[in-house]
Enzyme design. Structure first.
Site, PDB file in Angstrom:
ATOM      1  N   SER A 145       0.852  -1.184   0.000  1.00  0.00           N
ATOM      2  CA  SER A 145       0.000   0.000   0.000  1.00  0.00           C
ATOM      3  C   SER A 145       0.884   1.229   0.000  1.00  0.00           C
ATOM      4  O   SER A 145       2.011   1.204   0.509  1.00  0.00           O
ATOM      5  CB  SER A 145      -0.898   0.022   1.241  1.00  0.00           C
ATOM      6  OG  SER A 145      -1.550   1.271   1.380  1.00  0.00           O
ATOM      7  N   TYR A 157      -1.291  -0.964  10.484  1.00  0.00           N
ATOM      8  CA  TYR A 157      -1.513  -1.264   9.072  1.00  0.00           C
ATOM      9  C   TYR A 157      -0.355  -0.736   8.223  1.00  0.00           C
ATOM     10  O   TYR A 157       0.207  -1.463   7.392  1.00  0.00           O
ATOM     11  CB  TYR A 157      -2.835  -0.657   8.600  1.00  0.00           C
ATOM     12  CG  TYR A 157      -3.109  -0.892   7.129  1.00  0.00           C
ATOM     13  CD1 TYR A 157      -3.603  -2.117   6.685  1.00  0.00           C
ATOM     14  CD2 TYR A 157      -2.860   0.099   6.177  1.00  0.00           C
ATOM     15  CE1 TYR A 157      -3.830  -2.352   5.342  1.00  0.00           C
ATOM     16  CE2 TYR A 157      -3.090  -0.122   4.827  1.00  0.00           C
ATOM     17  CZ  TYR A 157      -3.578  -1.352   4.421  1.00  0.00           C
ATOM     18  OH  TYR A 157      -3.797  -1.582   3.088  1.00  0.00           O
TER      19      TYR A 157
END
Length: 266
Positions: A145, A157
């Site tokens: 990401s 995350y």
């Protein structure tokens, strides 16, 4: 698995984790369109069979269904055992984010996030590499990401995706000359179920920051063809990540917080 045909030519195989929606479904359909058979890995058996039926109808693709929870050791081991038998492509797509602050999150949920986003990627990559190296051919596509490249509002995350990026970059050097290609795909915000499942409020996100699944898949495939280890789809994210290397991190954090206001993600 759909019925086999002894007269059917042998086709390459791509294993995709988390293929029942979003980016995983996009990659499953892309590889099916390129003449691959699939191994589809997820927890939801009904959705896996629905996807297998769709791929069969659209592309005459045979799909092997593997129901597994990558947050568990037995789930990871089952997929690793299948990979050890050999595939031409591994797409490590499964992953998830959570809402709320890190210090209020359920520790068990945080551990599951780490196990899916990091441990599974490492374990499955390790499982598939010996056969790929032996055949001097293969592709490993690790979905990371842009959050792993830029300081943001998330902690666990972003850290998990930073691991995937660093892991992939390190592997690329070791795999030079083996015939095995690795890529860390670093998309920004994509129109999928991801944010809804994570409980994230996204209404404040500018429309210009959104990408479609097809855009991300196309960018990834082009960068694979160009032997790029890090793939960043979308000119807006290329600009952001380039700026992130030039602008002080405190300013990037401030800018990211402004753009991502009110999301509250862990």
């Amino acid at each position: 698995m759909s019925s086999s045909n002894s007269d059917r030519p042998v086709r390459p195989v791509a294993l995709v984790t988390g293929p029942t929606s979003g980016l995983g479904a996009g990659f499953a359909k892309k590889y099916a369109s390129l003449g691959y058979d699939l191994v589809l890995v997820a927890r939801d058996e009904v959705r896996l069979h629905d996807l297998a039926s769709e791929l069969s109808t659209m592309f005459s693709t045979e799909s092997e269904i593997l129901v597994a929870d990558l947050a568990t050791e037995p789930g990871r081991e089952a997929v690793a055992d299948r990979l050890a038998k050999g595939v031409e492509v591994l797409v490590n797509n499964a992953g998830f984010g959570t809402s709320g602050e890190f210090w209020t999150a359920d520790p068990a949920l945080l551990q599951s996030q780490l196990d899916v986003n990091v441990t599974a990627v490492m374990r499955l990559t390790r499982a598939v590499l010996p056969s790929m190296i032996a055949s001097a051919h293969g592709t490993i596509l690790n979905v990371a990401s842009v959050a792993g490249l830029l300081p943001g509002t998330s902690s666990a995350y972003s850290a998990s995706k930073a691991y995937v990026i660093s892991f992939t970059e390190g592997l690329s050097g070791g795999l030079a000359g083996t015939g095995v290609q690795v890529q860390a795909l670093c998309p920004g915000f994509i129109h999928t179920e991801f944010h809804e499942r994570a409980g994230l409020e996204m209404s404040a996100m500018p429309k210009a920051m959104w990408l479609s699944v097809d855009q991300v898949v196309a960018a990834s495939m082009k960068d694979l063809a160009d032997n790029k280890v890090i793939s960043i789809p979308g000119i807006q994210y290329k600009v952001l990540t380039t700026a992130g290397r030039l602008i002080p991190k405190w300013l990037i954090r401030k800018m990211t917080k402004l753009v991502a206001r009110g999301q509250g993600r862990t």
